[in-house]
Scaffold this motif. Structure first.
Motif, short mmCIF file in Angstrom:
data_model
loop_
_atom_site.label_atom_id
_atom_site.label_comp_id
_atom_site.label_asym_id
_atom_site.label_seq_id
_atom_site.Cartn_x
_atom_site.Cartn_y
_atom_site.Cartn_z
N HIS A 1 0.84 -1.20 0.00
CA HIS A 1 0.00 0.00 0.00
C HIS A 1 0.88 1.25 0.00
N LEU A 2 0.24 2.37 -0.27
CA LEU A 2 0.90 3.67 -0.20
C LEU A 2 0.10 4.53 0.77
N TYR A 3 0.79 5.16 1.72
CA TYR A 3 0.14 5.97 2.76
C TYR A 3 0.77 7.36 2.77
N TRP A 4 -0.07 8.37 2.93
CA TRP A 4 0.46 9.73 3.07
C TRP A 4 -0.48 10.56 3.91
N GLU A 5 0.06 11.64 4.47
CA GLU A 5 -0.75 12.54 5.30
C GLU A 5 -0.28 13.97 5.15
N PHE A 6 -1.23 14.87 5.35
CA PHE A 6 -0.97 16.30 5.28
C PHE A 6 -1.54 16.95 6.53
N GLN A 7 -0.83 17.89 7.10
CA GLN A 7 -1.27 18.57 8.31
C GLN A 7 -2.09 19.83 7.99
N GLU A 8 -2.03 20.31 6.77
CA GLU A 8 -2.69 21.55 6.40
C GLU A 8 -4.21 21.39 6.37
N ARG A 9 -4.92 22.50 6.54
CA ARG A 9 -6.38 22.58 6.39
C ARG A 9 -7.13 21.54 7.21
N GLY A 10 -6.74 21.36 8.43
CA GLY A 10 -7.44 20.45 9.32
C GLY A 10 -6.97 19.02 9.28
N GLY A 11 -6.02 18.72 8.43
CA GLY A 11 -5.44 17.37 8.36
C GLY A 11 -6.14 16.47 7.37
N LYS A 12 -5.35 15.70 6.66
CA LYS A 12 -5.86 14.72 5.71
C LYS A 12 -4.89 13.56 5.67
N VAL A 13 -5.44 12.33 5.68
CA VAL A 13 -4.64 11.13 5.50
C VAL A 13 -5.27 10.30 4.40
N ALA A 14 -4.44 9.52 3.72
CA ALA A 14 -4.94 8.68 2.65
C ALA A 14 -4.09 7.43 2.53
N VAL A 15 -4.71 6.38 2.05
CA VAL A 15 -4.02 5.13 1.76
C VAL A 15 -4.64 4.55 0.50
N THR A 16 -3.79 3.96 -0.32
CA THR A 16 -4.27 3.29 -1.51
C THR A 16 -3.63 1.91 -1.59
N THR A 17 -4.45 0.95 -1.97
CA THR A 17 -3.98 -0.42 -2.16
C THR A 17 -4.91 -1.10 -3.16
N GLY A 18 -4.31 -1.80 -4.09
CA GLY A 18 -5.12 -2.42 -5.12
C GLY A 18 -5.98 -1.40 -5.82
N TRP B 1 -8.48 0.24 -4.35
CA TRP B 1 -9.12 1.10 -3.37
C TRP B 1 -8.25 2.28 -2.94
N LYS B 2 -8.93 3.41 -2.67
CA LYS B 2 -8.27 4.58 -2.08
C LYS B 2 -9.18 5.11 -0.98
N LEU B 3 -8.64 5.24 0.22
CA LEU B 3 -9.37 5.77 1.36
C LEU B 3 -8.77 7.11 1.74
N ILE B 4 -9.61 8.11 1.91
CA ILE B 4 -9.18 9.44 2.33
C ILE B 4 -9.98 9.83 3.56
N LYS B 5 -9.30 10.38 4.57
CA LYS B 5 -9.97 10.92 5.75
C LYS B 5 -9.57 12.38 5.86
N ARG B 6 -10.57 13.26 5.80
CA ARG B 6 -10.33 14.70 5.91
C ARG B 6 -10.79 15.21 7.26
N GLY B 7 -10.07 16.21 7.77
CA GLY B 7 -10.43 16.81 9.05
C GLY B 7 -9.93 16.02 10.23
N THR B 8 -8.82 15.33 10.05
CA THR B 8 -8.30 14.46 11.10
C THR B 8 -7.72 15.22 12.29
N LEU B 9 -7.44 16.50 12.12
CA LEU B 9 -6.85 17.29 13.21
C LEU B 9 -7.84 18.27 13.84
N ARG B 10 -9.08 18.26 13.39
CA ARG B 10 -10.07 19.19 13.93
C ARG B 10 -10.60 18.66 15.26
#
Length: 91
Positions: free
Chosen positions: A16-33, A35-44
């Motif tokens: 899989h590939l995983y990445w995260e950003f701290q800007e604009r309330g936080g965002k993390v994502a992972v992709t495998t096969g 599928w791609k999952l994104i979670k926004r607002g992780t730091l709010r």
């Protein structure tokens, strides 16, 4: 670089590939096969993060959030996110 040069066998494949950003309330994502999952607002504080799941084979433009239709896939990818995340302390 080997992949860009056409030598895919020269480097290890990752599940899989995983990445995260701290800007604009936080965002993390992972992709495998497919599928791609994104979670926004992780730091709010006090708010639940928004969850988006995309089937990249059938929706390469990421237009249809299918998270509610595939809760088991969401759970698997969230577990990947949790395993990949590393807390960074303040210096």
């Amino acid at each position: 670089l080997p992949t860009l040069l056409g030598d895919d066998d020269a480097q290890e494949k990752h599940p899989h590939l995983y990445w995260e950003f701290q800007e604009r309330g936080g965002k993390v994502a992972v992709t495998t096969g497919k599928w791609k999952l994104i979670k926004r607002g992780t730091l709010r504080k006090g708010k639940k993060a928004e969850t988006f799941l995309f089937d990249l084979e059938n929706d390469p433009g990421e237009l249809s959030n299918v998270a509610k239709q595939f809760p088991d896939v969401v759970g698997e990818l969230e577990a990947m996110m949790d395993a990949a995340h590393v807390e960074v302390g303040e210096d």
